[in-house]
Enzyme design. Structure first.
Site, short mmCIF file in Angstrom:
data_model
loop_
_atom_site.label_atom_id
_atom_site.label_comp_id
_atom_site.label_asym_id
_atom_site.label_seq_id
_atom_site.Cartn_x
_atom_site.Cartn_y
_atom_site.Cartn_z
N ARG A 105 15.77 -22.40 -30.18
CA ARG A 105 16.57 -22.55 -28.96
C ARG A 105 17.67 -21.49 -28.91
O ARG A 105 18.31 -21.19 -29.92
CB ARG A 105 17.19 -23.93 -28.89
CG ARG A 105 16.11 -25.01 -28.87
CD ARG A 105 16.51 -26.24 -28.09
NE ARG A 105 15.44 -27.23 -28.20
CZ ARG A 105 14.36 -27.25 -27.44
NH1 ARG A 105 14.21 -26.37 -26.47
NH2 ARG A 105 13.43 -28.17 -27.61
N ASP A 106 17.87 -20.94 -27.72
CA ASP A 106 18.94 -19.97 -27.50
C ASP A 106 20.27 -20.70 -27.57
O ASP A 106 20.40 -21.80 -27.04
CB ASP A 106 18.75 -19.31 -26.13
CG ASP A 106 19.62 -18.08 -25.95
OD1 ASP A 106 20.86 -18.24 -25.91
OD2 ASP A 106 19.07 -16.98 -25.85
N ILE A 107 21.26 -20.09 -28.21
CA ILE A 107 22.57 -20.76 -28.33
C ILE A 107 23.39 -20.66 -27.04
O ILE A 107 24.39 -21.36 -26.90
CB ILE A 107 23.39 -20.23 -29.53
CG1 ILE A 107 23.68 -18.75 -29.40
CG2 ILE A 107 22.68 -20.55 -30.84
CD1 ILE A 107 24.69 -18.23 -30.43
N HIS A 143 12.16 -14.23 -24.37
CA HIS A 143 12.85 -15.42 -23.88
C HIS A 143 11.84 -16.25 -23.08
O HIS A 143 11.14 -15.71 -22.23
CB HIS A 143 13.99 -15.05 -22.92
CG HIS A 143 15.08 -14.25 -23.54
ND1 HIS A 143 16.30 -14.80 -23.89
CD2 HIS A 143 15.16 -12.94 -23.87
CE1 HIS A 143 17.07 -13.86 -24.40
NE2 HIS A 143 16.40 -12.72 -24.39
N ASN A 150 13.90 -8.06 -22.94
CA ASN A 150 14.93 -7.08 -22.60
C ASN A 150 14.83 -5.95 -23.61
O ASN A 150 14.74 -6.20 -24.82
CB ASN A 150 16.33 -7.71 -22.67
CG ASN A 150 16.50 -8.82 -21.66
OD1 ASN A 150 16.06 -8.72 -20.53
ND2 ASN A 150 17.14 -9.90 -22.07
N HIS A 167 11.96 -9.79 -29.29
CA HIS A 167 11.93 -11.21 -28.97
C HIS A 167 11.62 -11.41 -27.50
O HIS A 167 11.88 -10.54 -26.68
CB HIS A 167 13.24 -11.91 -29.34
CG HIS A 167 14.46 -11.39 -28.65
ND1 HIS A 167 15.07 -10.19 -29.00
CD2 HIS A 167 15.18 -11.88 -27.62
CE1 HIS A 167 16.13 -10.00 -28.22
NE2 HIS A 167 16.22 -11.01 -27.36
N VAL A 196 20.44 -8.43 -29.30
CA VAL A 196 19.95 -8.44 -30.68
C VAL A 196 18.75 -7.51 -30.71
O VAL A 196 17.76 -7.75 -30.00
CB VAL A 196 19.57 -9.87 -31.16
CG1 VAL A 196 19.03 -9.82 -32.58
CG2 VAL A 196 20.77 -10.80 -31.07
#
Length: 117
Positions: free
Chosen positions: A34-36, A105, A90, A103, A99
């Site tokens: 999970r994204d923070i 999303h 991205n 990755h 980062v």
């Protein structure tokens, strides 16, 4: 070096278990968590366990792993019970990458407005 863990990479530290996160799914080659700072009710990041600075570098070096990242993103969405979702890569700071470890999303859980990227 691409593929090798980077000591200053947040996601490499997550892969190594040095930084706790809420893991949604794991495979031998990927981790989804999970994204923070979620931008939607479901906002999960899917990363390869090996370090590449972005999706294009990953795809050039290991196309099968890049494909697995997309497959895992679909599995995350299915596991979260969302049929309509967005997958976003991205690449570069100007595009919003913060980062520099490849990755994707996975966002969903509500109708997503146009322009949300």
């Amino acid at each position: 070096m691409a593929g090798e863990p980077q000591s200053d990479c947040l996601f490499c530290k997550i892969v190594a278990g040095e930084i706790p996160t809420t893991v949604v799914r794991k495979t031998e080659d990927t981790i989804a968590f999970r994204d923070i700072h979620p931008q939607a009710p479901t906002h999960v990041l899917v990363i390869p366990r090996v370090h590449y600075p972005n999706a294009a570098a990953l795809a050039a070096a290991e196309p099968a792993l890049a494909a697995e990242l997309l497959t895992e993103a679909g599995e995350v969405a299915a596991g979260e019970g969302i049929a309509d979702y967005r997958m976003i890569f991205n690449t570069g700071a100007g595009a919003g990458q913060t980062v520099f470890h490849a990755h994707v999303h996975v966002l969903g859980g509500e109708p997503l407005r146009e322009g949300l990227v």
